[in-house]
Design a protein around this motif. Sequence first.
Motif, PDB file in Angstrom:
ATOM      1  N   GLU A   4      47.403 -53.495 -27.500  1.00 32.85           N
ATOM      2  CA  GLU A   4      48.134 -53.387 -28.763  1.00 32.85           C
ATOM      3  C   GLU A   4      48.585 -51.943 -28.954  1.00 32.85           C
ATOM      4  OE1 GLU A   4      49.006 -55.839 -30.681  1.00 32.85           O
ATOM      5  OE2 GLU A   4      47.767 -57.420 -29.797  1.00 32.85           O
ATOM      6  N   MET A   5      49.876 -51.776 -29.128  1.00 32.08           N
ATOM      7  CA  MET A   5      50.431 -50.442 -29.353  1.00 32.08           C
ATOM      8  C   MET A   5      50.665 -50.246 -30.845  1.00 32.08           C
ATOM      9  SD  MET A   5      50.397 -49.400 -26.276  1.00 32.08           S
ATOM     10  CE  MET A   5      51.385 -47.904 -26.193  1.00 32.08           C
ATOM     11  N   THR A   6      50.441 -49.038 -31.333  1.00 30.23           N
ATOM     12  CA  THR A   6      50.617 -48.747 -32.753  1.00 30.23           C
ATOM     13  C   THR A   6      52.107 -48.580 -33.071  1.00 30.23           C
ATOM     14  OG1 THR A   6      50.538 -46.352 -32.489  1.00 30.23           O
ATOM     15  CG2 THR A   6      48.406 -47.505 -32.751  1.00 30.23           C
ATOM     16  N   PRO A   7      52.475 -48.664 -34.343  1.00 31.92           N
ATOM     17  CA  PRO A   7      53.867 -48.405 -34.714  1.00 31.92           C
ATOM     18  C   PRO A   7      54.333 -47.003 -34.295  1.00 31.92           C
ATOM     19  CG  PRO A   7      52.741 -49.514 -36.523  1.00 31.92           C
ATOM     20  CD  PRO A   7      51.696 -49.170 -35.487  1.00 31.92           C
ATOM     21  N   VAL A   8      53.450 -46.030 -34.343  1.00 26.43           N
ATOM     22  CA  VAL A   8      53.806 -44.663 -33.923  1.00 26.43           C
ATOM     23  C   VAL A   8      54.104 -44.648 -32.420  1.00 26.43           C
ATOM     24  CG1 VAL A   8      52.942 -42.305 -33.659  1.00 26.43           C
ATOM     25  CG2 VAL A   8      52.570 -43.533 -35.800  1.00 26.43           C
ATOM     26  N   GLU A   9      53.264 -45.299 -31.634  1.00 30.70           N
ATOM     27  CA  GLU A   9      53.508 -45.363 -30.188  1.00 30.70           C
ATOM     28  C   GLU A   9      54.822 -46.072 -29.883  1.00 30.70           C
ATOM     29  OE1 GLU A   9      48.871 -45.448 -28.590  1.00 30.70           O
ATOM     30  OE2 GLU A   9      49.786 -47.291 -29.403  1.00 30.70           O
ATOM     31  N   ALA A  10      55.104 -47.149 -30.617  1.00 30.66           N
ATOM     32  CA  ALA A  10      56.365 -47.875 -30.424  1.00 30.66           C
ATOM     33  C   ALA A  10      57.564 -47.005 -30.789  1.00 30.66           C
ATOM     34  CB  ALA A  10      56.363 -49.159 -31.251  1.00 30.66           C
ATOM     35  N   ASN A  11      57.423 -46.202 -31.832  1.00 34.82           N
ATOM     36  CA  ASN A  11      58.499 -45.296 -32.243  1.00 34.82           C
ATOM     37  C   ASN A  11      58.741 -44.230 -31.174  1.00 34.82           C
ATOM     38  OD1 ASN A  11      60.485 -44.209 -33.909  1.00 34.82           O
ATOM     39  ND2 ASN A  11      59.036 -42.944 -35.050  1.00 34.82           N
ATOM     40  N   ILE A  12      57.678 -43.703 -30.596  1.00 26.83           N
ATOM     41  CA  ILE A  12      57.806 -42.720 -29.513  1.00 26.83           C
ATOM     42  C   ILE A  12      58.523 -43.364 -28.330  1.00 26.83           C
ATOM     43  CG2 ILE A  12      56.504 -41.393 -27.787  1.00 26.83           C
ATOM     44  CD1 ILE A  12      54.375 -40.949 -30.036  1.00 26.83           C
ATOM     45  N   ALA A  13      58.146 -44.601 -27.994  1.00 26.94           N
ATOM     46  CA  ALA A  13      58.790 -45.307 -26.881  1.00 26.94           C
ATOM     47  C   ALA A  13      60.281 -45.480 -27.137  1.00 26.94           C
ATOM     48  CB  ALA A  13      58.122 -46.664 -26.660  1.00 26.94           C
ATOM     49  N   GLN A  14      60.652 -45.831 -28.364  1.00 28.90           N
ATOM     50  CA  GLN A  14      62.066 -46.019 -28.707  1.00 28.90           C
ATOM     51  C   GLN A  14      62.847 -44.711 -28.548  1.00 28.90           C
ATOM     52  OE1 GLN A  14      63.707 -48.816 -29.493  1.00 28.90           O
ATOM     53  NE2 GLN A  14      65.647 -47.771 -29.828  1.00 28.90           N
ATOM     54  N   LYS A  15      62.293 -43.629 -29.055  1.00 34.54           N
ATOM     55  CA  LYS A  15      62.974 -42.325 -28.968  1.00 34.54           C
ATOM     56  C   LYS A  15      63.125 -41.878 -27.510  1.00 34.54           C
ATOM     57  CE  LYS A  15      62.688 -40.990 -33.540  1.00 34.54           C
ATOM     58  NZ  LYS A  15      63.144 -42.221 -34.154  1.00 34.54           N
ATOM     59  N   ALA A  49      55.658 -50.215 -22.077  1.00 33.43           N
ATOM     60  CA  ALA A  49      54.759 -50.781 -21.064  1.00 33.43           C
ATOM     61  C   ALA A  49      54.060 -49.673 -20.275  1.00 33.43           C
ATOM     62  CB  ALA A  49      55.528 -51.707 -20.130  1.00 33.43           C
ATOM     63  N   GLU A  50      54.793 -48.617 -19.946  1.00 36.21           N
ATOM     64  CA  GLU A  50      54.182 -47.471 -19.259  1.00 36.21           C
ATOM     65  C   GLU A  50      53.093 -46.851 -20.125  1.00 36.21           C
ATOM     66  OE1 GLU A  50      57.403 -44.771 -18.364  1.00 36.21           O
ATOM     67  OE2 GLU A  50      58.544 -46.379 -17.410  1.00 36.21           O
ATOM     68  N   MET A  51      53.399 -46.695 -21.408  1.00 39.35           N
ATOM     69  CA  MET A  51      52.424 -46.116 -22.335  1.00 39.35           C
ATOM     70  C   MET A  51      51.202 -47.025 -22.467  1.00 39.35           C
ATOM     71  SD  MET A  51      55.067 -44.736 -25.264  1.00 39.35           S
ATOM     72  CE  MET A  51      53.794 -44.229 -26.418  1.00 39.35           C
ATOM     73  N   ALA A  52      51.422 -48.342 -22.509  1.00 36.77           N
ATOM     74  CA  ALA A  52      50.318 -49.296 -22.634  1.00 36.77           C
ATOM     75  C   ALA A  52      49.414 -49.237 -21.404  1.00 36.77           C
ATOM     76  CB  ALA A  52      50.864 -50.711 -22.827  1.00 36.77           C
ATOM     77  N   PHE A  53      50.008 -49.142 -20.225  1.00 34.37           N
ATOM     78  CA  PHE A  53      49.203 -49.035 -19.010  1.00 34.37           C
ATOM     79  C   PHE A  53      48.372 -47.756 -19.048  1.00 34.37           C
ATOM     80  CE2 PHE A  53      48.249 -47.954 -14.664  1.00 34.37           C
ATOM     81  CZ  PHE A  53      47.845 -49.168 -14.130  1.00 34.37           C
ATOM     82  N   GLY A  54      49.012 -46.656 -19.444  1.00 31.73           N
ATOM     83  CA  GLY A  54      48.288 -45.391 -19.565  1.00 31.73           C
ATOM     84  C   GLY A  54      47.157 -45.472 -20.573  1.00 31.73           C
ATOM     85  N   LYS A  55      47.417 -46.131 -21.691  1.00 30.24           N
ATOM     86  CA  LYS A  55      46.402 -46.294 -22.736  1.00 30.24           C
ATOM     87  C   LYS A  55      45.223 -47.129 -22.211  1.00 30.24           C
ATOM     88  CE  LYS A  55      46.163 -47.770 -27.596  1.00 30.24           C
ATOM     89  NZ  LYS A  55      47.003 -48.235 -28.729  1.00 30.24           N
TER      90      LYS A  55
END
Length: 158
Positions: A4-15, A49-55
């Motif tokens: 589960e990714m947080t809204p902040v993490e999702a915002n970083i991914a979008q940017k 997805a990259e961030m989720a794998f890292g997390k």
Amino acid sequence: MIVEMTPVEANIAQKLAVMRHTVCRVNDVPDKQMGEQDPIQIDRDGVLAEMAFGKAFNLYPDFSIYPRKGGADLIGRSGKKIDVKATRYKTGRLLIHIEKEVTEVDIYVLAIVDGNTVDLVGYITAQDAMKEENIGDLGRGRGYVIERDQLKLFKEQA
């Protein structure tokens, strides 16, 4: 393995997705997407997805923004080069562009993205994935098409 990714993490991914997409297009890096979705959405899902794998595995993804094509998204503790492939299709398969070199990446990971939830479905080595019998065409050109039953499952992290 669900992450589960947080809204902040999702915002970083979008940017990051918008910046990477813009830099690559301005610098004439070809867009080799194998789906018909919006390119920014595909890039956002890829970064998330990259961030989720890292997390999940306590690794830090490559957040750099420069014109590039190919290469690894993360480097594992053993030095293995990891490429995370994302899709929104619940029954999605792992797709690898036909022009990739087998030495470019060591491990490919399939991730299913649903909003801010990422399912890390499994992984396969480049040597196992990039074989003649895995070449297929799903309507957007030839590539390596890896079915889910070819993937190894991840062990849950504590």
